[in-house]
Design an enzyme around this catalytic site. Structure first.
Site, PDB file in Angstrom:
ATOM      1  N   GLU A 109       0.816  -1.222  -0.039  1.00  0.00           N
ATOM      2  CA  GLU A 109      -0.081   0.045   0.059  1.00  0.00           C
ATOM      3  C   GLU A 109       0.936   1.054  -0.075  1.00  0.00           C
ATOM      4  O   GLU A 109       0.225   2.458   0.345  1.00  0.00           O
ATOM      5  CB  GLU A 109      -0.928   0.351   1.332  1.00  0.00           C
ATOM      6  CG  GLU A 109      -1.644  -1.386   1.508  1.00  0.00           C
ATOM      7  CD  GLU A 109      -2.685  -1.795   0.600  1.00  0.00           C
ATOM      8  OE1 GLU A 109      -2.615  -1.217  -0.472  1.00  0.00           O
ATOM      9  OE2 GLU A 109      -2.774  -2.858   0.635  1.00  0.00           O
TER      10      GLU A 109
ATOM     11  N   ARG B  52       5.694   8.331  -7.183  1.00  0.00           N
ATOM     12  CA  ARG B  52       4.575   8.045  -8.272  1.00  0.00           C
ATOM     13  C   ARG B  52       4.120   9.411  -8.678  1.00  0.00           C
ATOM     14  O   ARG B  52       3.414  10.393  -7.914  1.00  0.00           O
ATOM     15  CB  ARG B  52       3.499   7.317  -7.729  1.00  0.00           C
ATOM     16  CG  ARG B  52       2.571   6.650  -8.751  1.00  0.00           C
ATOM     17  CD  ARG B  52       1.440   5.798  -8.407  1.00  0.00           C
ATOM     18  NE  ARG B  52       0.626   6.242  -7.557  1.00  0.00           N
ATOM     19  CZ  ARG B  52      -0.742   6.097  -7.653  1.00  0.00           C
ATOM     20  NH1 ARG B  52      -1.156   4.862  -8.356  1.00  0.00           N
ATOM     21  NH2 ARG B  52      -1.646   6.455  -6.784  1.00  0.00           N
TER      22      ARG B  52
ATOM     23  N   ASP C  22      -1.833  -1.189 -10.203  1.00  0.00           N
ATOM     24  CA  ASP C  22      -1.878  -2.799 -10.006  1.00  0.00           C
ATOM     25  C   ASP C  22      -1.935  -3.423 -11.412  1.00  0.00           C
ATOM     26  O   ASP C  22      -2.387  -2.950 -12.435  1.00  0.00           O
ATOM     27  CB  ASP C  22      -3.393  -2.862  -9.300  1.00  0.00           C
ATOM     28  CG  ASP C  22      -3.378  -2.635  -7.985  1.00  0.00           C
ATOM     29  OD1 ASP C  22      -2.381  -2.693  -7.324  1.00  0.00           O
ATOM     30  OD2 ASP C  22      -4.539  -2.059  -7.327  1.00  0.00           O
TER      31      ASP C  22
ATOM     32  N   TRP D 117      -0.512   4.956  -0.465  1.00  0.00           N
ATOM     33  CA  TRP D 117      -1.297   5.583  -1.797  1.00  0.00           C
ATOM     34  C   TRP D 117      -2.670   5.484  -1.624  1.00  0.00           C
ATOM     35  O   TRP D 117      -3.231   5.519  -2.539  1.00  0.00           O
ATOM     36  CB  TRP D 117      -0.660   4.707  -2.861  1.00  0.00           C
ATOM     37  CG  TRP D 117      -0.945   3.048  -3.338  1.00  0.00           C
ATOM     38  CD1 TRP D 117      -1.674   2.521  -2.347  1.00  0.00           C
ATOM     39  CD2 TRP D 117      -0.845   2.653  -4.430  1.00  0.00           C
ATOM     40  NE1 TRP D 117      -1.729   1.258  -2.961  1.00  0.00           N
ATOM     41  CE2 TRP D 117      -1.383   1.215  -4.210  1.00  0.00           C
ATOM     42  CE3 TRP D 117      -0.561   2.995  -5.596  1.00  0.00           C
ATOM     43  CZ2 TRP D 117      -1.322   0.392  -5.463  1.00  0.00           C
ATOM     44  CZ3 TRP D 117      -0.362   1.894  -6.717  1.00  0.00           C
ATOM     45  CH2 TRP D 117      -0.907   0.741  -6.218  1.00  0.00           C
TER      46      TRP D 117
END
Length: 501
Positions: free
Chosen positions: A189, A235, A328, A380
């Site tokens: 996570e 990110r 993902d 995140w």
């Protein structure tokens, strides 16, 4: 070296520990859908790119718990059965839709061919599990592999001793399966608490990912964390959210296949999105030509967005910039049917546009490293804090998890020179209780009852074994541990002496 800058794609492959825990809508069905629609197409793409001489194509995180499932003989046999059933369902759909729209008839034929191809791919390349498929991609440098802690726990909520043990167990698991120990991890996570970087450094971890807000959006370079040489990569949400965000993204285009609309007799998904507020019964049949045009349009848009972002970063910082996106893996093919085709178009389109495509390791080696940073509490998840895993909705799970940790650390140590299967299984059940997946499913109301039940099952099993261990009921504890190990057997190498000594 590229003219525009550097791009890194990070994919995170993870599903909860599922074998022997039921079928659709939860349980093993998740695993087999992801295998068929995401993992098989992704591996095929990576092999094809590797055969063309491409290296450092992307960074792939594979959690130890997923690797354990995709190497498990029971899961492999069941996956093969599922693929055969997929082909039978497509054959049935062709009969049902014989007099229907020509698009539906073609969809049934396409599904039949896709299932046949998946069966052939599985029987030739995957029959011995995921690890033998991954290892050549790692050894040849086509991908960088990230590891992680065993059972995918939300690390900030773990006692430091348990956190270090879970990390050691997970990295050891990857080394046993792949033949080399990863020096980067996907922190579950993207959960972070100050000081965790020292655990990473002690375990040989040199790279991990955080979400952009943890760096206040300044994601143009990797940053050493604190006084360590461990790098965090942020990110880039400005680019990432073009694909998938909490509110929008490419997969919602009207031309793409609708994930939620089922033909229940066949189990296939025959509709396109059609429109955001169009009810299932009014959605139009899926048209592959329309979807292919959308893939081309969105791949071009993404490549253009990356180039624009890199040019802005160069102008702002006076040096070539870095864009890191992370998703993902299951988005590509499972949630978004056209995702693998889009991914291939992007991975080929970016180099043609002058962008260097590489891994996190490759970006660091190319010099995309900035000044040290002190990271805040982050993840995140929603709010970019810990609320998904430590909020009011999951206070009971958090409390139960804390109690399990206290009881685990209070267990009497066993013999130092002899492994105790009861203690090994007790630790395994405790770690499964602490998986981050259960809180996520509850907070997001995604199979919440199932998640609570799974957390309780593992917690109760741990409590049962812990009670026998404290009472010195060795024979009963060993017998019960053997029963549990026969149905749930991740991390057979887990040695409780690394924690209980």
């Amino acid at each position: 070296m590229s003219d525009e800058g550097t791009f890194c794609l990070v994919l995170h492959s993870h599903l909860p520990w599922l074998p022997h825990h039921g079928t659709w809508p939860v349980g093993e069905e998740w695993l087999y859908q992801a295998l068929a629609h995401s993992y098989l197409p992704l591996v095929d793409l990576l092999h094809r790119l590797g055969e063309r001489g491409r290296r450092d194509v992307l960074t792939l995180g594979v959690t130890p718990v997923l690797a354990a499932q995709l190497d498990d003989p029971y899961a492999l046999r069941s996956a093969h059965d599922w693929l055969g059933n997929w082909q039978l369902r497509a054959q049935y759909a062709a009969t049902r839709w014989r007099a229907e729209d020509p698009l539906l008839r073609e969809l049934a034929a396409t599904e039949y061919r896709a299932a046949g191809g998946a069966i052939e791919e599985f029987e030739t390349r995957w029959r011995n599990g995921f690890s033998p498929v991954l290892r050549p991609l790692v050894d040849s440098g086509v991908i960088e592999l990230l590891g992680g802690p065993a059972t995918h726990p939300f690390q900030p909520l773990l006692h430091p001793r348990i956190r270090r043990f879970a990390l050691h167990t997970g990295l050891t698991d990857t080394a046993l399966r792949i033949g080399s120990r990863p020096d980067g991890i996907w922190a579950p996570e993207c959960g972070y608490a100050p000081g965790m970087e020292r655990d990473y450094a002690d375990h040989g971890v040199r790279r991990f990912l955080v979400d952009g807000p943890a760096l206040h959006g300044d994601t143009h370079a990797a940053r050493p964390v604190g006084d360590t040489d461990v790098l965090c990569f942020g990110r880039d949400l400005e680019v990432t959210y073009r694909v998938w965000s909490p509110k929008a993204g490419y997969p919602g285009d009207p031309a793409y296949r609708d994930f939620h609309t089922f033909d229940h007799p066949s189990g296939l998904k025959p509709a396109r999105v059609t429109g955001k507020n169009v009810p299932p019964e009014r959605k139009r049949p899926y048209d592959p030509d329309l979807a292919a045009a959308a893939v081309r349009r969105h791949a071009e848009d993404f490549v253009s967005s990356v180039v624009t972002r890199l040019r802005d970063l160069r102008e702002r910082h006076g040096r070539p910039g870095l864009v890191v996106t992370a998703y993902d893996t299951e988005l590509y093919g499972h949630w978004w049917h056209e995702g693998p085709a889009w991914l291939e178009a992007v991975l080929c389109g970016l180099p043609a546009a002058g962008v260097r495509v590489t891994t996190l390791r490759g970006a660091a080696e190319a010099g995309h490293v900035g000044a040290p940073v002190e990271l805040p509490v982050s993840s995140w998840g929603s709010g970019k804090d810990w609320r998904v895993w430590d909020g009011a909705q999951v206070a009971d799970l958090v409390g139960a998890g804390a109690a399990v940790q206290d009881e685990l650390l209070a267990l009497p140590p066993g013999e130092r020179d002899i492994r105790d299967p009861a203690r090994d299984q007790a630790v395994r059940e405790a770690l499964l209780t602490l998986s981050s997946d259960w809180a996520f499913m509850v907070t997001k109301d995604s199979a919440a009852d199932y998640a609570r039940r799974r957390a309780k099952v593992h917690g109760d099993r741990f409590g049962e074994l812990a009670g026998m261990i404290r009472a010195n009921q060795h024979d009963r504890a060993h017998h019960r541990a053997a029963e549990l190990r026969a149905t749930d057997r991740p991390f057979g190498h887990l040695d409780a002496r690394g924690l209980l000594s």
